[in-house]
Design a protein around this motif. Structure first.
Motif, PDB file in Angstrom:
ATOM      1  N   LEU A  49     -78.737 -12.300 -72.193  1.00 53.07           N
ATOM      2  CA  LEU A  49     -77.361 -12.678 -71.875  1.00 53.07           C
ATOM      3  C   LEU A  49     -76.333 -11.603 -72.228  1.00 53.07           C
ATOM      4  N   MET A  50     -76.384 -11.142 -73.472  1.00 49.46           N
ATOM      5  CA  MET A  50     -75.353 -10.209 -73.942  1.00 49.46           C
ATOM      6  C   MET A  50     -75.345  -8.921 -73.131  1.00 49.46           C
ATOM      7  N   ASP A  51     -76.533  -8.356 -72.942  1.00 51.14           N
ATOM      8  CA  ASP A  51     -76.599  -7.075 -72.230  1.00 51.14           C
ATOM      9  C   ASP A  51     -76.265  -7.239 -70.755  1.00 51.14           C
ATOM     10  N   VAL A  52     -76.716  -8.349 -70.163  1.00 49.86           N
ATOM     11  CA  VAL A  52     -76.390  -8.564 -68.749  1.00 49.86           C
ATOM     12  C   VAL A  52     -74.876  -8.786 -68.594  1.00 49.86           C
ATOM     13  N   ALA A  53     -74.295  -9.551 -69.510  1.00 53.51           N
ATOM     14  CA  ALA A  53     -72.841  -9.802 -69.421  1.00 53.51           C
ATOM     15  C   ALA A  53     -72.058  -8.492 -69.501  1.00 53.51           C
ATOM     16  N   LYS A  54     -72.561  -7.554 -70.292  1.00 47.23           N
ATOM     17  CA  LYS A  54     -71.865  -6.253 -70.426  1.00 47.23           C
ATOM     18  C   LYS A  54     -72.113  -5.338 -69.226  1.00 47.23           C
ATOM     19  N   SER A  55     -73.117  -5.663 -68.414  1.00 41.58           N
ATOM     20  CA  SER A  55     -73.504  -4.779 -67.302  1.00 41.58           C
ATOM     21  C   SER A  55     -72.862  -5.152 -65.983  1.00 41.58           C
ATOM     22  N   VAL A  56     -72.112  -6.253 -65.969  1.00 39.13           N
ATOM     23  CA  VAL A  56     -71.527  -6.697 -64.694  1.00 39.13           C
ATOM     24  C   VAL A  56     -70.017  -6.781 -64.799  1.00 39.13           C
ATOM     25  N   ASN A  57     -69.378  -6.737 -63.646  1.00 41.39           N
ATOM     26  CA  ASN A  57     -67.917  -6.876 -63.606  1.00 41.39           C
ATOM     27  C   ASN A  57     -67.585  -8.371 -63.661  1.00 41.39           C
ATOM     28  N   PRO A  58     -66.962  -8.816 -64.764  1.00 36.93           N
ATOM     29  CA  PRO A  58     -66.730 -10.256 -64.918  1.00 36.93           C
ATOM     30  C   PRO A  58     -65.754 -10.815 -63.890  1.00 36.93           C
TER      31      PRO A  58
END
Ligand code: PEP
Length: 252
Positions: A49-58
């Motif tokens: 979750l954490m790494d994927v959340a940081k890898s995408v444009n929210p």
């Protein structure tokens, strides 16, 4: 206008590194789209979750967990709380998936506790419902789905209910390659919207996003999504490949 949503459910697939690579690939492709009106959600394993959340444009990709604990905190070895999920960067949580109902014996009572816990922690539940083949063959599919909705989410106050996304996933269509026909999907989605209207009124029912899940792929997404009451999809297998997932996101 209710939101159109395409949510991926990665299930227990992809290593953390592969997950970040897939998220970045999807992010790059979605970034190139002119129209960002479709909400794109990546439902990843907890530790991604954490790494994927940081890898995408929210601004145009949100992240979801696939489960959460029914309790807020404490001595529940192996569990992950809704608060932890929220703070890891997720906005959504998939609850009531048929695999959780089947393999982890999650019943209406447990799911209702999880829904409430998610909402208390500002996570939006994607609440899954759907019948198995024997239930459909016996003509019990409407009754089954109605009971799942009543047990899981129909006791919520109006303000909380507005945060819910419903996913209709006929169990016989999940991972089988056999999708519900567009007519079967529309019939059930219409039924679900009517039940929401009976409970919360037409205005709220009209604003509730109802997703279809079960062997949805680029080749059938357009036909499924063109139905009045189908507001998008919850996608398993086809969400593990960026091109397939994009083919579904752009199928409206
Ligand atoms: C799912 O598990 O939510 C799902 C819809 O899977 P698939 O798309 O692989 O049928």
């Amino acid at each position: 206008m209710r939101k159109r949503i395409v949510a991926g459910n990665w299930k227990m697939n992809k290593t953390p590194k592969e997950g970040v690579e897939l998220a970045k690939e999807i992010n790059a492709k979605v970034g190139q789209l002119k129209d960002h009106s479709v909400e794109v959600i990546l439902g990843t394993p907890y530790i991604h979750l954490m790494d994927v959340a940081k890898s995408v444009n929210p601004a145009y990709i949100k992240v979801a967990a696939q489960n959460c604990a029914a309790w807020s905190h404490g001595a529940y070895t192996g569990e992950v709380s809704a608060e932890m999920i929220r703070l890891a960067g997720a906005e959504y949580v998939i609850l009531g998936h048929s695999e959780r109902r089947k393999y982890f014996h999650e019943n209406g009572e447990i799911l209702n506790a999880k829904v409430i816990m998610a909402l208390e922690n500002m996570l939006k539940p994607i609440f899954c419902c759907g019948e198995v083949l024997e239930e459909r063959n016996a003509g019990k599919h409407f009754e089954i789905v109605k009971t799942q909705l009543e047990e899981g989410i129909f006791d919520l106050p109006e303000e909380d209910f507005k945060e819910i996304v419903i996913a209709y996933e006929p169990v016989w269509a999940i991972g089988t390659g056999v999708n519900a026909s567009p007519e079967q999907a529309q019939e059930m989605h219409h039924f679900i919207r009517q039940e929401v209207a009976k409970k919360y009124g037409k205005a709220i029912a009209d604003e509730t996003s109802i997703l279809y899940g079960g062997s949805c792929k680029p080749s059938n997404a357009k036909e499924l999504f063109s139905n009045e009451d189908v507001d998008g999809g919850l996608i398993g297998g086809a969400s593990l490949n960026a091109d397939d997932f994009l083919g579904i996101i752009t199928a409206f």
